[in-house]
Design a protein around this motif. Structure first.
Motif, PDB file in Angstrom:
ATOM      1  N   UNK A 208      10.645  -1.366  -0.650  1.00  0.00           N
ATOM      2  CA  UNK A 208      11.108  -1.624   0.716  1.00  0.00           C
ATOM      3  C   UNK A 208      10.182  -0.964   1.739  1.00  0.00           C
ATOM      4  N   UNK A 209       9.765   0.252   1.464  1.00  0.00           N
ATOM      5  CA  UNK A 209       8.858   0.949   2.372  1.00  0.00           C
ATOM      6  C   UNK A 209       7.515   0.229   2.463  1.00  0.00           C
ATOM      7  N   UNK A 210       7.006  -0.217   1.346  1.00  0.00           N
ATOM      8  CA  UNK A 210       5.702  -0.900   1.341  1.00  0.00           C
ATOM      9  C   UNK A 210       5.748  -2.217   2.118  1.00  0.00           C
ATOM     10  N   UNK A 211       6.921  -2.824   2.211  1.00  0.00           N
ATOM     11  CA  UNK A 211       7.059  -4.097   2.916  1.00  0.00           C
ATOM     12  C   UNK A 211       7.395  -3.919   4.392  1.00  0.00           C
ATOM     13  N   UNK A 212       7.511  -2.685   4.845  1.00  0.00           N
ATOM     14  CA  UNK A 212       7.921  -2.432   6.226  1.00  0.00           C
ATOM     15  C   UNK A 212       6.862  -2.889   7.225  1.00  0.00           C
ATOM     16  N   UNK A 213       7.311  -3.244   8.414  1.00  0.00           N
ATOM     17  CA  UNK A 213       6.393  -3.603   9.494  1.00  0.00           C
ATOM     18  C   UNK A 213       5.858  -2.380  10.217  1.00  0.00           C
ATOM     19  N   UNK A 214       6.463  -1.217   9.955  1.00  0.00           N
ATOM     20  CA  UNK A 214       6.033   0.008  10.631  1.00  0.00           C
ATOM     21  C   UNK A 214       4.931   0.677   9.809  1.00  0.00           C
ATOM     22  N   UNK A 215       3.773   0.966  10.436  1.00  0.00           N
ATOM     23  CA  UNK A 215       2.644   1.518   9.672  1.00  0.00           C
ATOM     24  C   UNK A 215       2.964   2.811   8.930  1.00  0.00           C
ATOM     25  N   UNK A 216       3.722   3.708   9.561  1.00  0.00           N
ATOM     26  CA  UNK A 216       4.005   4.980   8.891  1.00  0.00           C
ATOM     27  C   UNK A 216       4.869   4.777   7.650  1.00  0.00           C
ATOM     28  N   UNK A 217       5.785   3.797   7.695  1.00  0.00           N
ATOM     29  CA  UNK A 217       6.617   3.534   6.524  1.00  0.00           C
ATOM     30  C   UNK A 217       5.818   2.843   5.423  1.00  0.00           C
ATOM     31  N   UNK A 218       4.922   1.937   5.807  1.00  0.00           N
ATOM     32  CA  UNK A 218       4.055   1.313   4.797  1.00  0.00           C
ATOM     33  C   UNK A 218       3.182   2.362   4.132  1.00  0.00           C
ATOM     34  N   UNK A 219       2.684   3.294   4.935  1.00  0.00           N
ATOM     35  CA  UNK A 219       1.880   4.378   4.367  1.00  0.00           C
ATOM     36  C   UNK A 219       2.705   5.175   3.374  1.00  0.00           C
ATOM     37  N   UNK A 220       3.937   5.511   3.748  1.00  0.00           N
ATOM     38  CA  UNK A 220       4.801   6.271   2.839  1.00  0.00           C
ATOM     39  C   UNK A 220       5.000   5.510   1.532  1.00  0.00           C
ATOM     40  N   UNK A 221       5.252   4.210   1.631  1.00  0.00           N
ATOM     41  CA  UNK A 221       5.444   3.413   0.426  1.00  0.00           C
ATOM     42  C   UNK A 221       4.201   3.343  -0.434  1.00  0.00           C
ATOM     43  N   UNK A 222       3.044   3.163   0.198  1.00  0.00           N
ATOM     44  CA  UNK A 222       1.797   3.101  -0.564  1.00  0.00           C
ATOM     45  C   UNK A 222       1.491   4.431  -1.239  1.00  0.00           C
ATOM     46  N   UNK A 223       1.790   5.524  -0.567  1.00  0.00           N
ATOM     47  CA  UNK A 223       1.576   6.838  -1.169  1.00  0.00           C
ATOM     48  C   UNK A 223       2.502   7.048  -2.360  1.00  0.00           C
ATOM     49  N   UNK A 224       3.753   6.654  -2.213  1.00  0.00           N
ATOM     50  CA  UNK A 224       4.698   6.784  -3.321  1.00  0.00           C
ATOM     51  C   UNK A 224       4.300   5.918  -4.501  1.00  0.00           C
ATOM     52  N   UNK A 225       3.672   4.788  -4.219  1.00  0.00           N
ATOM     53  CA  UNK A 225       3.276   3.868  -5.288  1.00  0.00           C
ATOM     54  C   UNK A 225       1.989   4.296  -5.982  1.00  0.00           C
ATOM     55  N   UNK A 226       1.272   5.257  -5.405  1.00  0.00           N
ATOM     56  CA  UNK A 226       0.006   5.685  -6.017  1.00  0.00           C
ATOM     57  C   UNK A 226       0.261   6.276  -7.394  1.00  0.00           C
ATOM     58  N   UNK A 227      -0.620   5.976  -8.318  1.00  0.00           N
ATOM     59  CA  UNK A 227      -0.518   6.513  -9.672  1.00  0.00           C
ATOM     60  C   UNK A 227      -1.819   7.177 -10.078  1.00  0.00           C
ATOM     61  N   UNK A 228      -1.702   8.377 -10.626  1.00  0.00           N
ATOM     62  CA  UNK A 228      -2.876   8.978 -11.245  1.00  0.00           C
ATOM     63  C   UNK A 228      -2.936   8.488 -12.694  1.00  0.00           C
ATOM     64  N   UNK A 229      -4.060   8.686 -13.362  1.00  0.00           N
ATOM     65  CA  UNK A 229      -4.197   8.135 -14.723  1.00  0.00           C
ATOM     66  C   UNK A 229      -3.109   8.579 -15.691  1.00  0.00           C
TER      67      UNK A 229
END
Length: 321
Positions: A208-229
Motif C-alpha cells: 500500500x505504501x509503495x502504491x501511494x501518490x505521496x512521495x514520502x510514503x512511496x519512499x517508505x514502502x520502497x525502503x521497507x521492500x528493500x532486501x539484502x542478500x
C-alpha cells in the motif's frame, strides 16, 4: 507519552534503509521535537550518510532541521561499512535525487553540544549508529549531561549478534565509543537486536505504501521492500522497521519490556570484541566471590517488544496528517 509536551530529541544516525524509516517517523510524530540530526560513518561512508539524511528529510518535508557531518571513522577501528546490506548508496540503490541543501557549517559534536545546551527541556538522545559522535561529545563536552534526559540507543544484543556471533554491528563498529557511552551518567535504554528483529511491517502494508501518490510514503514502502542478500529469498516480503523501533520506544516506552541490568562492552581483541555483556544472573558468581565485585553500568535493556503496537504506531504516524 505522559504529558502534552513534545519530547526534544536529537538523532545520531548512519542513514541507511532503517535509519531512513526512523527519520520519516520522527519528523512526523507530534510528540517529538527533532532539534537536530548528526551523521557518522557506519552503514555507508559519512558523506553518503549526510547525503542520505538530507534527502530523506527533504522527502519528509522537514528540510529545516539542522544536519551535521560527524566522525568519518571509529575511534580506533577502520571504517567497515554495510553497503552489502543497504546498497551502494546506503538507501537501497533507489536512485533518489541529490538533496538541494547542505549540512550546517559546524561539525556534529559542536551541533550536539549547541542543541543540547540550548534546549529549554532536557533532551533525549537517540543514537542509531556507531557511537563515535556520542563518545567524542561526552569526552569533549561532559557538561552536556546536565541537560540530557535519557539516551535510547539502537545497539548491542543480549543473545546473538549480527556482525559476529556475539556482537551487534553498531557496537562492533566502534566498541570503545560504546564503552564510553556507558559512562555518560544518565539513564540509558539499550534497544538491541533481541527486539530489533521482531518489529516488521506486513506485506499488504508495504504494498500500500509503495502504491501511494505521496512521495514520502512511496519512499517508505520502497525502503521497507528493500532486501539484502541474506533475506532476498524470504517468501513473505515483510519489511523490518529496524532502527525506527528505537524511536517508537521513545514515544511509547510501554511497548518495551525492559530490565535494569549491568552491561559492559568487550574491548578485548578476538571473537568477543564488541559484545555487550549483559549480566542476567540472579546472584554473584565465583568471579565476584573470589575477585570482588566490579562496578558496572546499569542499563534498561530491552528484552521484549510489542511488535504489533509499534508497527501500528509507525504506520499511523507516517501515513497520518
Amino acid at each position: 507519552m505522559t504529558t502534552g509536551q513534545s519530547i526534544p530529541v536529537i538523532i545520531d544516525c548512519d542513514t541507511g534503509v532503517d535509519d531512513a524509516l526512523a527519520l520519516l517517523f520522527a519528523v512526523r510524530h507530534p510528540g517529538l521535537d527533532v532539534r537536530a540530526v548528526t551523521c557518522v560513518a557506519g552503514n555507508t561512508d559519512v558523506d553518503g550518510v549526510v547525503r542520505n539524511t538530507l534527502t530523506v528529510l527533504e522527502h519528509a518535508g522537514a528540510g529545516d532541521i539542522p544536519v551535521a557531518r560527524g566522525a568519518e571513522r571509529p575511534l580506533i577501528e577502520p571504517v567497515r561499512t554495510a553497503d552489502h546490506v543497504h546498497g551502494r548508496d546506503g538507501l537501497g540503490d533507489l536512485g533518489l535525487p541529490a538533496p538541494t541543501r547542505v549540512p550546517v557549517d559546524v561539525d556534529a559534536v559542536t551541533l550536539l553540544r549547541r542543541e543540547i545546551l540550548a534546549s529549554p527541556r532536557p533532551v533525549t538522545l537517540i543514537p542509531m549508529a556507531p557511537l563515535t559522535n556520542i563518545a567524542l561529545l561526552l569526552r569533549t563536552h561532559p557538561e552536556v549531561v546536565r541537560n540530557i534526559e535519557r539516551i535510547v540507543f539502537m545497539g548491542g544484543a543480549v543473545a546473538a549478534g549480527n556482525a559476529t556471533p556475539v556482537a551487534e554491528f553498531n557496537v562492533w563498529h566502534d566498541p570503545e565509543a560504546a564503552a564510553i557511552l556507558l559512562t555518560a551518567g544518565v539513564p540509558i535504554t539499550m534497544y538491541g537486536l533481541d527486539v530489533f528483529t521482531q518489529v516488521r511491517v506486513g506485506a499488504a502494508d508495504v504494498q500500500r505504501l509503495r502504491a501511494s501518490a505521496e512521495p514520502s510514503l512511496r519512499l517508505a514502502g520502497d525502503l521497507l521492500a528493500h532486501r539484502d542478500p541474506a533475506t532476498s529469498g524470504d517468501p513473505t516480503p515483510t519489511g523490518a522497521l529496524g532502527d525506527a523501533g528505537a524511536v517508537c520506544a521513545v514515544v511509547d516506552p510501554g511497548g518495551l519490556t525492559t530490565e535494569l541490568l549491568p552491561v559492559e562492552v568487550s574491548l578485548a581483541s578476538g571473537p568477543t570484541r564488541g559484545q555487550t555483556v549483559v549480566d542476567r544472573r540472579p546472584h554473584p558468581g565465583e568471579s565476584e566471590i573470589h575477585e570482588g565485585e566490579r562496578e558496572q553500568t546499569l542499563v534498561d535493556v530491552a528484552l521484549g517488544v510489542d511488535a504489533e503496537r509499534y508497527v501500528k504506531l509507525w504506520l499511523s504516524t507516517v501515513e497520518g496528517p
